[in-house]
Structures are given as structure tokens and as C-alpha cells.
Design an enzyme around this catalytic site. Structure first.
Site, short mmCIF file in Angstrom:
data_model
loop_
_atom_site.label_atom_id
_atom_site.label_comp_id
_atom_site.label_asym_id
_atom_site.label_seq_id
_atom_site.Cartn_x
_atom_site.Cartn_y
_atom_site.Cartn_z
N TYR A 179 -100.80 -4.42 -27.52
CA TYR A 179 -101.40 -5.53 -26.56
C TYR A 179 -100.13 -6.10 -25.78
CZ TYR A 179 -103.07 -9.85 -25.07
OH TYR A 179 -103.63 -10.96 -24.18
N LYS B 251 -93.23 -16.18 -26.85
CA LYS B 251 -93.61 -16.78 -27.92
C LYS B 251 -91.94 -17.55 -28.64
CE LYS B 251 -97.63 -14.41 -28.88
NZ LYS B 251 -97.99 -12.97 -28.69
N ASP C 10 -91.70 -4.22 -25.28
CA ASP C 10 -92.56 -5.56 -25.34
C ASP C 10 -92.06 -6.41 -26.79
OD1 ASP C 10 -94.01 -7.79 -25.38
OD2 ASP C 10 -95.95 -6.65 -24.89
C1 PLP Z 1 -98.65 -12.72 -27.32
C2 PLP Z 1 -98.34 -11.36 -27.06
C3 PLP Z 1 -98.42 -11.01 -25.38
C4 PLP Z 1 -99.15 -11.72 -24.61
O1 PLP Z 1 -98.36 -13.09 -24.43
P1 PLP Z 1 -99.09 -14.53 -23.89
O2 PLP Z 1 -98.00 -15.69 -23.81
O3 PLP Z 1 -100.19 -14.95 -24.95
O4 PLP Z 1 -99.77 -14.11 -22.49
C5 PLP Z 1 -97.77 -9.90 -24.91
N1 PLP Z 1 -97.21 -8.93 -25.63
C6 PLP Z 1 -97.09 -8.93 -26.95
C7 PLP Z 1 -96.47 -8.21 -27.81
C8 PLP Z 1 -97.85 -10.18 -27.55
O5 PLP Z 1 -97.67 -10.40 -28.99
#
Ligand code: PLP
Length: 433
Positions: A149, A272, A244
Site C-alpha cells: 500500500y 508516520k 516506501d
Molecule cells: C500509511 C502508509 C502510507 C500512507 O500514509 P498516510 O499518511 O496514511 O497517507 C503509505 N505507504 C505506506 C507503506 C504506509 O504504511
């Protein structure tokens, strides 16, 4: 720990009311408990490893706001710093020295990042990184992996079609097929599939984007050599490698997954943890690429509240604490204790689980087969997970309300918390028989 029968009447009432004004009663779908059934907890406050709901129940929290709270809830130093910051004003739309400080900390922690741009979410970070990659390479196609994701921007809401490596098809209504037609999807850990895509599309591939440790189909580890091969393939063909690390950055190690596996991606997305519990995202990487970002370069990307002083302050304080303490050793110790306890309880009771873990992120998959990709992850017994989830909840342990989300241990979790969790797990496993 309070292990009597819990009542959720206040949460039920609040959920009713919420559903009148908010789609599904929530502002992010997984919070609604659809995957496990029941009523989401309405939370009144968090402190350390604990969540307290509106009914007065107390829980040991292994969601930690989906990852950001590596120091636990309301960490006193973070709270103090943010209080001071907010008294000076919450946003200026002008540069502050805080942004440079956090940027420098990110660059020092991850040497592949020479410059960084702060945004307000992980979604923005990956969306902007891909725009930048396209501008830099002059190519359009992006390779992503099934089950990874990267936020909810249109182009990345793509799932695999039939076949081993495919053109992306929209995974949500409202996403035009045209916007996922440049997204190629391969199974995680499947090098052959990626090679196939490169054979066919190499001159058009701008980037491979990957969670170097997958956290959004549950935790799935990269097979030895997989990330190295992606690095080789991308370098060879002039495509960029985008890590990511929105979850893994400052989670699995101070330098993220890239330091664990010793791989230097061209671009990295963060979020995060770097916001210390405030909305944030960031993308950064090679200087020659980042120099293309406006106003230095032509690639447009902006944000009214980007780099805002509260998120910067919480991030700086969080990363400072992580740096000056032995946080990662302690997280590893506690998480490994928890892993051993849970896998021990599983073999004692004869419940089949897989427990992939890196540092303080892990998933309890209810399956007897090793989980290596989305296909094997989705073989897990989600109904059994839902039952397990509710048995744990009743005993005061809050796990992710979905089989396919990572659980997190924080610095605030004590050995006693871990022990209580293991005991609750064994009871829950018993009840599943
Ligand atoms: C949480 C997450 C996102 C998206 O971040 P948001 O702040 O919720 O938009 C993108 N990539 C990864 C791997 C994530 O865990």
C-alpha cells in the site's frame, strides 16, 4: 490489567451517532472494524502503552495509531515540546528553522537522502515521489507489488489483473482505468515477474516502488536478495528505486529498512514516526533528483500546512529520543519476547500461525503456510483472526482490527505488558479450539 467482561455501550452509542455524519462513522475505513465485526472503540485518551475508551475500558495497545507512536501515547517529552511550540503559533506558512532541523535529522539517519520535502501524509509523499521520478526519467510506467500500500492516490490504487505480472486495473471505483494503465503490478518477492515486466517495458519504466518490508498485507519480509535484485535491475535500466518507508522508517532501525538491508534507494518516502503522532509525510533522496522539485526545479508540489511547526517539533523530539536512547535494542528484546510467547502458546495449543516480525512490527497470520506475498497472506483464516481479535479485546489487549495490518510494540510497553499479552494469547488460542 482489567480482564472482567467488558462493556462497550458508550462506544456503540457514539458509533451510531457518528454514522449519521461520517461515512461508516469513521475517517479511515479500517477503523470501522468491518474485518472483525463489532463496534469500534471510541477512544478517550492514551497514555504510554495504554488506550482508554469512552466506556472506561483499558487496553494494551498494539496498533499505536497504525505505527507513528513508537514511543507510546502522550510521551511526556513530546507533549512538553509540542505545548511550548503551540504557544508560539501553530502555522506560519513561512520557513522555520524546525524544518531544517528535522530535514537534517532525516538525512543523517538515512544517507541515501540528501534533500527532503515535507508533506502532510504518506499518500502525498508517494504521489509526489512518482511525479518526480517521471519528470526525472521522462518515462511513465511504475512497477508496484500486489499487497503493498502506498496511500490512496489514483495511480497507486491498482491491483493485479489475472496473470503473474500485469497491467494495473483500478482497485476502487472512481479511479479511471487510464490512471492505472501506467501502473504495473507484480507479486511481492517474485523476481521472475519483475524481470518479465522489465523485459517487456524497460524503456518506459520510470520506477519500482516497494515497501522494503511489507506492512500493509500484514508483515511480509523480503526474501534474501530480492531487494538487491531490484536495485540491480533498476540501476541497469535507468529506472529509479523508490523505497516506501512510511512504516519502516525509524521503526525497524534508526536508518529504516534501507540500513538493515544495506541498500541505497534513489528516493525514499517517509511518514508516520517522523511526525511524532502528527500528520506528516516526506520524500527525499538523491540530490540530482530532488533538485528538480519546485521552486529549485520545475516539478510542482506544494502544501499549505507542510512542514508545520507542531509536526516538526513532535518529529524532532521523537527522533531525538530514539537517537539518544537504546530504544531499538529494547524494542527488539521486548518484541522477541512477545514473539516467543505467542509462538509458544500456538504450539502448546496446536493453533497454526505464522508470525513474521522485524524489530517491533509483526503480524500473527492464522495459516500454516509461510507468508511470502499477497496470495499466501490472503490464505490466512480471517474468521479465526476475527475471533482471536475479540478474545484479546475482551482481555484488554487491542490488536489491529484486521488480519492484514501490522501490529506494533512501542518503547512504552513494559515486560509486564508483554507477559500479560502472552497469557491472554494463550487463553484466546484455547478458546479458539
Ligand atoms: C500509511 C502508509 C502510507 C500512507 O500514509 P498516510 O499518511 O496514511 O497517507 C503509505 N505507504 C505506506 C507503506 C504506509 O504504511
Amino acid at each position: 490489567m482489567n480482564s472482567d467482561m467488558k462493556h462497550f455501550s458508550r462506544s456503540e452509542q457514539l458509533f451510531e451517532e457518528a454514522q449519521r455524519y461520517l461515512p461508516g462513522g469513521v475517517n479511515s475505513p479500517v477503523r470501522a472494524f468491518k474485518a472483525v465485526g463489532g463496534t469500534p472503540l471510541f477512544i478517550k485518551r492514551g497514555q504510554g502503552s495504554r488506550l482508554y475508551d469512552e466506556d472506561g475500558n483499558e487496553f494494551i495497545d498494539y496498533v499505536c495509531s497504525w505505527g507513528p507512536l513508537i514511543l507510546g501515547h502522550a510521551q511526556p517529552r513530546v507533549v512538553r515540546a509540542v505545548k511550548k511550540a503551540i504557544e508560539r503559533g501553530s502555522s506560519f506558512g513561512c520557513p522555520t528553522k524546525l524544518e531544517t532541523t528535522l530535514a537534517r535529522m532525516v538525512c543523517e539517519a538515512m544517507p541515501s537522502i540528501k534533500m527532503v520535502r515535507f508533506v502532510n501524509s504518506g499518500t502525498e509523499a508517494t504521489m509526489s515521489a512518482i511525479r518526480l521520478a517521471r519528470a526525472f526519467t521522462g518515462r511513465n510506467k511504475v512497477v508496484k507489488f500486489a499487497g503493498c500500500y502506498h496511500g490512496h492516490s489514483d495511480g497507486l490504487l491498482a491491483k493485479a489483473g489475472p496473470g503473474m505480472a500485469t497491467l494495473g486495473i483500478p482497485s476502487s471505483p472512481g479511479v479511471p482505468a487510464a490512471l492505472t494503465s501506467d501502473t504495473l503490478v507484480a507479486p511481492y518477492n517474485n523476481l521472475e515477474a519483475v524481470e518479465q515486466l522489465f523485459k517487456r517495458f524497460a524503456p518506459d519504466i520510470t520506477a519500482v516502488i516497494i515497501e522494503p518490508i511489507a506492512g500493509n498485507m500484514g508483515v511480509v519480509l523480503p526474501k534474501p536478495g530480492f531487494l538487491e535484485h531490484l536495485r540491480g535491475l533498476t540501476r541497469q535500466s535507468g529506472a529509479l528505486l523508490i523505497f516506501d518507508e512510511v512504516i519502516t522508517g525509524f521503526r525497524v532501525a534508526y536508518g529504516g529498512a534501507q540500513s538493515l538491508y544495506n541498500i541505497s534507494p534513489d528516493l525514499t518516502c517517509l511518514g508516520k514516526i517522523i511526525g511524532g503522532g502528527f500528520p506528516i509525510g516526506a520524500y527525499g533522496g538523491r540530490r540530482d533528483i530532488m533538485e528538480m522539485v519546485a521552486p529549485l526545479g520545475p516539478v510542482y508540489q506544494a502544501g499549505t500546512l507542510a512542514g508545520n511547526p507542531l509536526a516538526m517539533t513532535a518529529g524532532i523530539e521523537t527522533i531525538t529520543i530514539l537517537k539518544e536512547s537504546s530504544a531499538y535494542e529494547e524494542l527488539e528484546k521486548k518484541s522477541s519476547l512477545l514473539e516467543k510467547g505467542i509462538t509458544g502458546a500456538a504450539s502448546k495449543t496446536g493453533i497454526d500461525i505464522q508470525l513474521p516480525r522485524v524489530g517491533s512490527m509483526f503480524t500473527i497470520f492464522f495459516t500454516k503456510d509461510v507468508v511470502t506475498d499477497y496470495e499466501t497472506a490472503t490464505k490466512a483464516d480471517t474468521k479465526l483472526y476475527a475471533k482471536f481479535f475479540h478474545h484479546m479485546l475482551a482481555q484488554g489487549v487491542y490488536l489491529p482490527p484486521s488480519q492484514f495490518e501490522a501490529a506494533f510494540v512501542s518503547s512504552a510497553h513494559t515486560d509486564k505488558d508483554i507477559q500479560a499479552t502472552v497469557e491472554a494469547t494463550e487463553k484466546a488460542f484455547h478458546s479458539l479450539l
